[in-house]
Design an enzyme around this catalytic site. Sequence first.
Site, short mmCIF file in Angstrom:
data_model
loop_
_atom_site.label_atom_id
_atom_site.label_comp_id
_atom_site.label_asym_id
_atom_site.label_seq_id
_atom_site.Cartn_x
_atom_site.Cartn_y
_atom_site.Cartn_z
CB SER A 9 70.34 126.33 -142.80
OG SER A 9 69.09 126.96 -142.66
CB CYS A 10 74.24 122.46 -141.77
SG CYS A 10 74.34 123.62 -140.39
CG HIS B 299 73.15 124.33 -135.09
ND1 HIS B 299 73.47 123.00 -135.18
CD2 HIS B 299 72.78 124.70 -136.33
CE1 HIS B 299 73.33 122.58 -136.42
NE2 HIS B 299 72.90 123.60 -137.15
NE ARG C 149 74.60 121.47 -132.81
CZ ARG C 149 73.44 121.08 -132.24
NH1 ARG C 149 73.43 120.66 -130.99
NH2 ARG C 149 72.32 121.11 -132.92
#
Length: 452
Positions: free
Chosen positions: A41-42, A10, A303
């Site tokens: 992975s989210c 990310h 982010r």
Amino acid sequence: TKIIIVGASHGGHESAIELLDKYENVDVTIYEAGDFVSFMSCGMQLYLEDQVTDVNDVRNFRPEDITSKGGNIYNNHEVTAIDADKKQVTVKDVKNGTEEQVDYDKLILSSGVTPKNLPVPGTDLKNVYLMRGYDWATKIKAALTDDSIKNVAVVGSGYIGIEAAEVFAKNGKHVTLFDFIDRPLGNYLNHEMTDIIDKTLKDNGIQVEMSQSITSFAGDGKVESVETKKGSYPADLVIQAAGVQPNTEWLKGVVNLTDRGFIDVDSYLRTNLPDVFAIGDAILPLSIPAGKPSPIALATTARREAQYVVNHIFEKKPSQIFKGVVGSSALHVFDENFASTGVNEFTAERSNVEIVNSHYVDHIRPAYVPEGEGNVQVDVDITYDPHTHVVLGGAVLSTHDLTAQGNVLALAVEHKLTVEDLAEADFFFQPGYDRQWSLINLAAQHALGYAR
Ligand code: FAD
């Protein structure tokens, strides 16, 4: 300007696209030690639940998304050292072992974390797994349909452990969920809501073992049981979702690290080395509600930090400090959905922040809408400073998906609104969705002692 980014997750992704989209004359290169670019992975739970197009699509970006914008990306390339005087990094091709020195003007570290084995014997046994990244995702997927696996032990009742527990239970496995804290999701929710989660887990066949201290994983070659101070629990598979290790071993002695190995950054996300910034799970971000660096390891955090760094990377001294993050999460746990934000009773205590919490229970629509699917119960927590009434956290939990209301609370925390502000905030009313006062108005009015 030559910018090198370490890590293609990310933080690395956001840094690269921010640079490539906002600036001309930037030479952007991402180095990624792993083979697969860039597993998200989210999205692992959706993949495990068969809700995605293909495992190879569960990613933040494809290499061509960067190269088409003029950037460069190399997978299987590990950055192994920084020479701050020469402004060079050493990059190792992990396939053939060759090394090269590469110049940088600016360096952004987003090397993240690796999930950690528990510090107990038996983590090397077969079928003792971790849960992050492509390789573990595909192994866990295979285990779901492996008939030789009947008992699954999940260690850690944070959102990752809960995702694992739910998916194995839905696949007919007997799941035992362990944690050393006294309630599932206790890092996210206050006790009234963890009581609901605890019941939901049990109603769905999960054996919930809280306040448990694991002493070993036992078995002959392959794991057979989880041993704790209280007893022995059969397990054909263990998922360890308790604790991470920052990927910062390679920085030791060069970049300042905290005693737990996180990269030390200042208020501008700068390391001790000139022109070297660090973001993502490898640092501890400033928590706005706690007022101090806190473990808020989220893609949302990485982010925002990447965006901040890129916005200020060309300033000699950034004109603005990084304002910090709130830390918000949402999750479904079988039929329940929740969103939580900021601090709760558990994390506030850990951070030494004084709070009071107001727990509000209601139905989502007017009483003339019959109770049932269209008018269900909702629980709302508003956690705030007892002296100033500034909102420091909160959560919304319901079988109805009201998770977007969690973002209302998150905005309140970020902008330091008070409970009074939320009590009178001008939100819509339409009986198809809510009552004459909106849910968060009502919860705030309840906190002030006058809910309608
Ligand atoms: P990481 O994702 O940790 O990636 C670091 C990358 O750097 C890795 O690819 C690694 O191979 C590479 N690397 C490390 N060292 C080097 C080196 N020396 N040279 C080259 N490359 C290197 N967050 C949310 O906000 N929402 C969610 O729903 C959510 N769900 C999650 C579910 C699971 C199962 C997991 C495990 C995490 C979840 N997260 C979620 C958290 C989120 O994935 C992380 O916060 C985020 O990935 C952090 O990004 P990062 O850039 O810091 O690094």
